[in-house]
Write a protein that holds these residues in place. Structure first.
Motif, short mmCIF file in Angstrom:
data_model
loop_
_atom_site.label_atom_id
_atom_site.label_comp_id
_atom_site.label_asym_id
_atom_site.label_seq_id
_atom_site.Cartn_x
_atom_site.Cartn_y
_atom_site.Cartn_z
N ASP A 89 10.49 15.06 12.65
CA ASP A 89 10.84 14.30 11.35
C ASP A 89 11.33 15.34 10.54
O ASP A 89 11.19 16.61 10.45
CB ASP A 89 9.43 13.89 10.78
N PRO A 90 12.08 15.16 9.31
CA PRO A 90 12.64 15.81 8.43
C PRO A 90 11.57 16.58 7.68
O PRO A 90 10.63 15.84 7.28
CB PRO A 90 13.28 14.92 7.51
N ARG A 91 11.52 17.91 7.51
CA ARG A 91 10.63 18.53 6.95
C ARG A 91 11.18 19.82 6.41
O ARG A 91 11.99 20.46 6.81
CB ARG A 91 9.28 18.80 7.73
N TRP B 254 1.65 9.91 16.56
CA TRP B 254 0.42 9.98 15.36
C TRP B 254 0.63 10.27 14.10
O TRP B 254 1.38 11.21 13.82
CB TRP B 254 -0.93 10.79 16.05
N TYR B 255 0.07 9.46 13.13
CA TYR B 255 0.44 9.80 11.67
C TYR B 255 -0.95 9.44 11.00
O TYR B 255 -1.70 8.55 11.39
CB TYR B 255 1.42 8.78 11.26
N THR C 296 0.01 10.18 1.10
CA THR C 296 -1.12 9.96 0.51
C THR C 296 -2.11 11.09 1.31
O THR C 296 -3.13 11.80 0.62
CB THR C 296 -2.09 8.53 1.09
N SER C 297 -1.96 11.40 2.59
CA SER C 297 -2.52 12.33 3.21
C SER C 297 -2.36 13.83 2.58
O SER C 297 -3.24 14.54 2.27
CB SER C 297 -2.20 12.62 4.57
N MET C 298 -0.89 13.95 2.15
CA MET C 298 -0.51 15.55 1.38
C MET C 298 -1.21 15.26 0.03
O MET C 298 -2.06 16.40 -0.39
CB MET C 298 0.82 15.55 1.42
N ARG D 243 0.74 -1.16 0.02
CA ARG D 243 0.02 0.11 -0.12
C ARG D 243 0.87 1.32 -0.01
O ARG D 243 1.92 1.23 0.58
CB ARG D 243 -1.04 -0.01 1.24
N PRO D 244 0.47 2.15 -0.59
CA PRO D 244 1.30 3.38 -0.57
C PRO D 244 1.25 4.16 0.97
O PRO D 244 0.81 3.96 1.73
CB PRO D 244 0.40 4.47 -1.26
N CYS D 245 2.47 5.00 0.99
CA CYS D 245 2.73 5.67 2.20
C CYS D 245 1.61 6.47 2.77
O CYS D 245 1.18 7.42 2.04
CB CYS D 245 3.99 6.86 1.85
#
Length: 237
Positions: A205-207, A230-231, A111-113, A105-107
């Protein structure tokens, strides 16, 4: 409102002074709250101005490296080359998302973005081209697009991995990347990429900055913030 006007720091009213002009008040707020809110407002003004300065610096980057290959992709409509991703535009924004052949399944984060971007894609494409690229076969990408209900995003499969190895990961790792390309006088160049791999601050996290995920922008407005455990999920019941 959007603008590209260059504003010199000396032309600006100091942030604290501008914040002091604010007459807004919230029902039943305390004096303590108002003092803290006014101080925060000054910082928010500074943040907005810094974002504008960074965007100005980005727009004035010197010409990037020439894209020497005309990469091949599979689209929902069949084979396409890299140049065709521009369509009628002179600038192309490419998001490489984590959905390699090894993934079932995709990340969820990608997917959220992308779900948020799907709602903005037609607006974005009034000015620039927008392409979503992953390493899985186009059939898998299309199937998930239908499952997620995406309407506007254009998906492309980097079947050979040539583009991914050149602009995402030389090792063809399943990682995300955001790149911008330009086409001027028939020459395609790389303009900007999110070089954030080793730049994460402790506990984060890297951003990049600004963060392209509306999800985090909204959560940053709340007392709970982003949280640490949470993600996003691919589906909710």
């Amino acid at each position: 409102m959007p603008h590209d006007q260059i504003v010199q720091p000396g032309d600006l009213v100091p942030a604290a002074e501008m914040a002091a002009r604010n007459t807004g008040r919230v029902l039943n707020e305390s004096d303590e709250y108002r003092r803290a809110r006014q101080a925060l407002l000054a910082e928010e003004i500074e943040l907005r101005r810094h974002i504008e300065r960074v965007a100005e610096l980005r727009r004035h980057l010197p010409p990037g490296g020439v894209v020497a290959k005309n990469y091949a992709f599979e689209s929902e409509m069949g084979p396409v080359d890299f140049a065709s991703l521009f369509g009628d535009h002179q600038t192309l924004v490419v998001y490489s998302y984590m959905y390699g052949p090894q993934r079932k399944r995709p990340c969820p984060m990608c997917t959220s973005m992308m779900s948020a971007w799907d709602g903005e894609a037609r607006d974005v494409e009034q000015r620039v081209a927008l392409a979503m690229i992953a390493r899985s076969p186009i059939e898998r990408l299309w199937a998930f697009k239908q499952e997620r209900g995406w309407k506007a995003l254009k998906l492309y499969s980097d079947v050979s991995g040539d583009f991914t190895r050149d602009y995402v990961s030389a090792e063809d790792a399943d990682i995300p990347a955001l790149n911008v390309f330009t086409r001027r006088d028939g020459v395609i160049r790389h303009f900007w990429g999110d070089e954030m791999g080793e730049t994460a601050d402790p506990g984060q996290d890297p951003r990049g900055a600004p963060d392209p995920m509306p999800l985090w922008t909204i959560l940053d407005l709340t007392p709970e913030g982003r949280g640490t455990d949470w993600y996003p999920s691919l589906e909710y019941r």
